[in-house]
Design a protein around this motif. Structure first.
Motif, PDB file in Angstrom:
ATOM      1  N   ARG A   1     -28.680  28.883   0.121  1.00 37.08           N
ATOM      2  CA  ARG A   1     -29.880  29.502   0.674  1.00 37.08           C
ATOM      3  C   ARG A   1     -29.430  30.668   1.570  1.00 37.08           C
ATOM      4  O   ARG A   1     -28.720  30.467   2.548  1.00 37.08           O
ATOM      5  N   VAL A   2     -29.830  31.870   1.201  1.00 40.00           N
ATOM      6  CA  VAL A   2     -29.471  33.074   1.957  1.00 40.00           C
ATOM      7  C   VAL A   2     -30.704  33.565   2.700  1.00 40.00           C
ATOM      8  O   VAL A   2     -31.810  33.579   2.145  1.00 40.00           O
ATOM      9  N   GLN A   3     -30.506  33.963   3.955  1.00 41.98           N
ATOM     10  CA  GLN A   3     -31.630  34.452   4.775  1.00 41.98           C
ATOM     11  C   GLN A   3     -31.253  35.776   5.435  1.00 41.98           C
ATOM     12  O   GLN A   3     -30.156  35.923   5.956  1.00 41.98           O
ATOM     13  N   ARG A   4     -32.191  36.714   5.375  1.00 41.72           N
ATOM     14  CA  ARG A   4     -31.991  38.000   6.045  1.00 41.72           C
ATOM     15  C   ARG A   4     -32.676  37.973   7.407  1.00 41.72           C
ATOM     16  O   ARG A   4     -33.890  37.791   7.503  1.00 41.72           O
TER      17      ARG A   4
ATOM     18  N   ASP B   1     -32.736  47.558   5.927  1.00 43.54           N
ATOM     19  CA  ASP B   1     -31.736  47.823   6.962  1.00 43.54           C
ATOM     20  C   ASP B   1     -30.491  47.004   6.638  1.00 43.54           C
ATOM     21  O   ASP B   1     -30.486  45.781   6.773  1.00 43.54           O
ATOM     22  N   ASP B   2     -29.432  47.694   6.204  1.00 42.77           N
ATOM     23  CA  ASP B   2     -28.214  46.995   5.765  1.00 42.77           C
ATOM     24  C   ASP B   2     -27.491  46.286   6.903  1.00 42.77           C
ATOM     25  O   ASP B   2     -26.602  45.464   6.656  1.00 42.77           O
ATOM     26  N   THR B   3     -27.838  46.616   8.161  1.00 42.78           N
ATOM     27  CA  THR B   3     -27.139  45.998   9.293  1.00 42.78           C
ATOM     28  C   THR B   3     -27.779  44.676   9.723  1.00 42.78           C
ATOM     29  O   THR B   3     -27.217  43.977  10.563  1.00 42.78           O
ATOM     30  N   VAL B   4     -28.950  44.339   9.169  1.00 43.50           N
ATOM     31  CA  VAL B   4     -29.565  43.039   9.501  1.00 43.50           C
ATOM     32  C   VAL B   4     -28.677  41.939   8.923  1.00 43.50           C
ATOM     33  O   VAL B   4     -28.384  41.927   7.729  1.00 43.50           O
ATOM     34  N   PRO B   5     -28.221  41.000   9.761  1.00 40.53           N
ATOM     35  CA  PRO B   5     -27.268  39.985   9.281  1.00 40.53           C
ATOM     36  C   PRO B   5     -27.849  39.079   8.206  1.00 40.53           C
ATOM     37  O   PRO B   5     -29.021  38.718   8.248  1.00 40.53           O
ATOM     38  N   LEU B   6     -26.989  38.730   7.242  1.00 42.85           N
ATOM     39  CA  LEU B   6     -27.331  37.706   6.251  1.00 42.85           C
ATOM     40  C   LEU B   6     -26.634  36.411   6.647  1.00 42.85           C
ATOM     41  O   LEU B   6     -25.458  36.420   6.993  1.00 42.85           O
ATOM     42  N   THR B   7     -27.375  35.303   6.603  1.00 45.00           N
ATOM     43  CA  THR B   7     -26.763  33.991   6.830  1.00 45.00           C
ATOM     44  C   THR B   7     -26.848  33.197   5.534  1.00 45.00           C
ATOM     45  O   THR B   7     -27.780  33.375   4.749  1.00 45.00           O
ATOM     46  N   ALA B   8     -25.865  32.326   5.318  1.00 46.39           N
ATOM     47  CA  ALA B   8     -25.805  31.562   4.071  1.00 46.39           C
ATOM     48  C   ALA B   8     -25.536  30.088   4.370  1.00 46.39           C
ATOM     49  O   ALA B   8     -24.616  29.763   5.123  1.00 46.39           O
ATOM     50  N   ALA B   9     -26.358  29.217   3.793  1.00 44.44           N
ATOM     51  CA  ALA B   9     -26.187  27.767   3.965  1.00 44.44           C
ATOM     52  C   ALA B   9     -26.198  27.093   2.599  1.00 44.44           C
ATOM     53  O   ALA B   9     -27.096  27.320   1.791  1.00 44.44           O
ATOM     54  N   ILE B  10     -25.178  26.285   2.329  1.00 44.95           N
ATOM     55  CA  ILE B  10     -25.112  25.544   1.061  1.00 44.95           C
ATOM     56  C   ILE B  10     -26.088  24.379   1.142  1.00 44.95           C
ATOM     57  O   ILE B  10     -25.934  23.481   1.965  1.00 44.95           O
ATOM     58  N   GLU B  11     -27.102  24.411   0.290  1.00 42.03           N
ATOM     59  CA  GLU B  11     -28.168  23.395   0.331  1.00 42.03           C
ATOM     60  C   GLU B  11     -27.887  22.190  -0.547  1.00 42.03           C
ATOM     61  O   GLU B  11     -28.272  21.077  -0.223  1.00 42.03           O
ATOM     62  N   ALA B  12     -27.234  22.419  -1.676  1.00 41.97           N
ATOM     63  CA  ALA B  12     -27.028  21.319  -2.629  1.00 41.97           C
ATOM     64  C   ALA B  12     -25.895  21.678  -3.582  1.00 41.97           C
ATOM     65  O   ALA B  12     -25.385  22.805  -3.586  1.00 41.97           O
ATOM     66  N   SER B  13     -25.518  20.704  -4.376  1.00 34.25           N
ATOM     67  CA  SER B  13     -24.514  20.932  -5.422  1.00 34.25           C
ATOM     68  C   SER B  13     -24.941  20.185  -6.672  1.00 34.25           C
ATOM     69  O   SER B  13     -25.681  19.200  -6.607  1.00 34.25           O
TER      70      SER B  13
END
Length: 498
Positions: A39-42, A15-27
């Motif tokens: 880290r990307v989460q659907r 389902d392309d409408t399920v939001p993706l969230t993105a959090a920068i975990e490290a560098s």
């Protein structure tokens, strides 16, 4: 069999409408540059997450000297995180193909334009009278739906639009029923439905042809956009924000509600109302993309509807989407967030009354009104419609039953998603409350009180045992014991636990 409990082979489950969230975990520093790991989460499931690396974004500004300093990298990471948050929470940007490909390359690596061209080319082998003029790149928001400007060979001046889309996660019709219903769409005649010239389908996709309209959609009118321009360019950052005139709002709103009532009465599931799915033909609005629900495509506003458990039927989805559309017609832009706590000044309080019944906190909590109820409200009840065209859309009884069952399956998936989001929200609130500073202080105070209470109870019990020990002696022959050195209690006596 009218529908399938199990997904058919080749069906797109994503389902392309399920939001993706993105959090920068490290560098990590790599020679001359810094690489950020994201880290990307659907959706809401932590299990449905993955890492990507190699972030390259234009904001915030770079630094030529000292760009490998730990403090600068940390500060830049905050800026990049804010930038990612803006992108993933913007309704238009978050559904953009480039954003999806960056955050989720495994699921969005395919070239959908090429796939569409292959399917269209196969169609032209059996229908040689059509000819592609040019691809209409990215004029829609859907990643898996493509458009082409067409012409008929013996009528070269007439322009048409071909739309191609593959199946979505809500396709529950059998292949036979699906293809029959798609081919039935050109027979649908209604003054407020945009006519389908030609329609065909196979087991994995559908192809429809309509007349090209130079004026574009209702959204093009609101944003003063050119129909052929890409979706992002037209609507993401308009130069001028201005709503429509009150009479336009009343007329267009009434026409749209009339066609929604027609579809609801026919038992035909829609669920895809938004300003880009309303074609303007003079002063008449005509609904587009009736095929979307047959294909099983998720709604443009699905991520909103999935938040509210009372929006649990396709009829209530249509009414909620109408609220979004009315807001856009009134203010020239979509609402910043939903539910809407307070509405800006409108051309009429009658407009606000309809908006409150579809977008307010109370409406989202208690449920949507029916289309019939909206038609009776003062904003639309006095609008006179002058069309003489008689609606026609004959659906065989067998296909009506297939539509009913498919509609129930679509609603069932929506309700299940709402339930999961509701449970996740409750758990998150509980964890947040448990981990708050105020709650930690309360727990410390309670722990101290409990410890103090236990100590007092233990002391009282100790004194009682001491007293009992003194009273159990045999008269005067029992030696006196000094209070400063109490006699140890008998080992047979059990102590209350602390």
């Amino acid at each position: 069999m009218a529908f399938m409990e199990k997904p058919p082979a080749g069906k797109v489950l994503l389902d392309d409408t399920v939001p993706l969230t993105a959090a920068i975990e490290a560098s990590q520093s790599l020679q001359s540059h810094t690489e950020y790991i994201i880290r990307v989460q659907r959706g809401i499931s932590v299990e449905n997450s993955w890492q990507i690396a190699g972030l390259s974004l234009p904001l915030p500004p770079k630094k030529l000297i000292g760009n490998m300093d730990r403090e600068f990298i940390a500060e830049r990471q905050k800026g990049l995180q804010n930038y990612l948050n803006v992108i993933t929470t913007n309704h238009i940007l978050s559904n953009c193909e480039l954003v999806k490909k960056f955050l989720d390359p495994n699921n969005y690596s395919a070239n959908y334009t090429e796939i569409a061209l292959q399917q269209v080319s196969m169609f032209f082998r059996s229908e040689p009278k059509w000819e592609v003029v040019e691809p209409l790149k990215d004029i829609g928001w859907r990643i898996r739906k493509k458009y082409f400007l067409m012409k008929i060979k013996n009528q070269p001046k007439e322009r048409l639009v071909l739309s191609w889309a593959d199946l979505g996660p809500d396709k529950y019709l059998s292949d036979k029923d699906f293809q029959c219903l798609i081919k039935l769409l050109p027979s649908c005649l209604h003054p407020y439905i945009y006519r389908v010239t030609f329609a065909t389908a196979n087991e994995s996709s559908a192809l429809l042809i309509r007349t090209f309209n130079e004026k574009g959609t209702l959204k093009d009118l609101i944003y003063k956009a050119k129909p052929k321009d890409p979706f992002l360019k037209k609507y993401c950052n308009p130069k001028k924000i201005q709503g429509l005139e009150l009479q336009q709002i009343k007329t267009y709103g009434r026409q749209i509600l009339e066609v929604l009532k027609f579809l609801h009465d026919k038992g035909f599931p829609y669920g895809h109302l938004h300003a880009s799915n309303v074609m303007l033909d003079g002063d008449t609005c005509r609904l587009l993309d009736l095929e979307n629900s047959l294909l099983g495509l998720p709604s443009f506003y699905r991520s909103y509807c999935s938040q509210f458990r009372k929006i649990n039927t396709l009829e209530s989805v249509d009414v909620h989407c109408f609220g979004h559309l009315l807001y856009e017609m009134t203010y020239g832009r979509p609402p910043d967030s939903v539910p809407v706590d307070s509405f800006p000044p409108a051309p009429s309080m009658a407009v606000v009354a309809v908006l409150e019944s579809t977008l307010s906190c109370e409406a989202c909590k208690n449920g949507m009104p029916t289309v019939s109820r909206l038609l009776q409200m003062p904003l639309f009840s006095d609008v006179l419609l002058t069309t003489s065209e008689k609606p026609q859309f004959k659906i065989p009884t067998k296909l009506k039953e297939a539509l009913r069952i498919a509609k129930e399956c679509i609603e069932k998936r929506l309700i299940e998603e709402q339930k999961q989001i509701h449970q996740h929200r409750r758990l998150t609130r509980a964890q947040s409350h448990h981990g708050s500073e105020e709650e930690r202080k309360k727990r410390k105070i309670l722990a101290r009180k409990k410890s103090k209470r236990s100590a007092i109870e233990n002391s009282e019990e100790h004194s009682a045992k001491y007293s009992n020990s003194n009273n159990s002696g045999s008269g005067a022959s029992s030696p006196l014991t000094s209070p400063s050195s109490p006699t140890p209690p008998s080992t047979s006596v059990e102590h209350a636990p602390f």
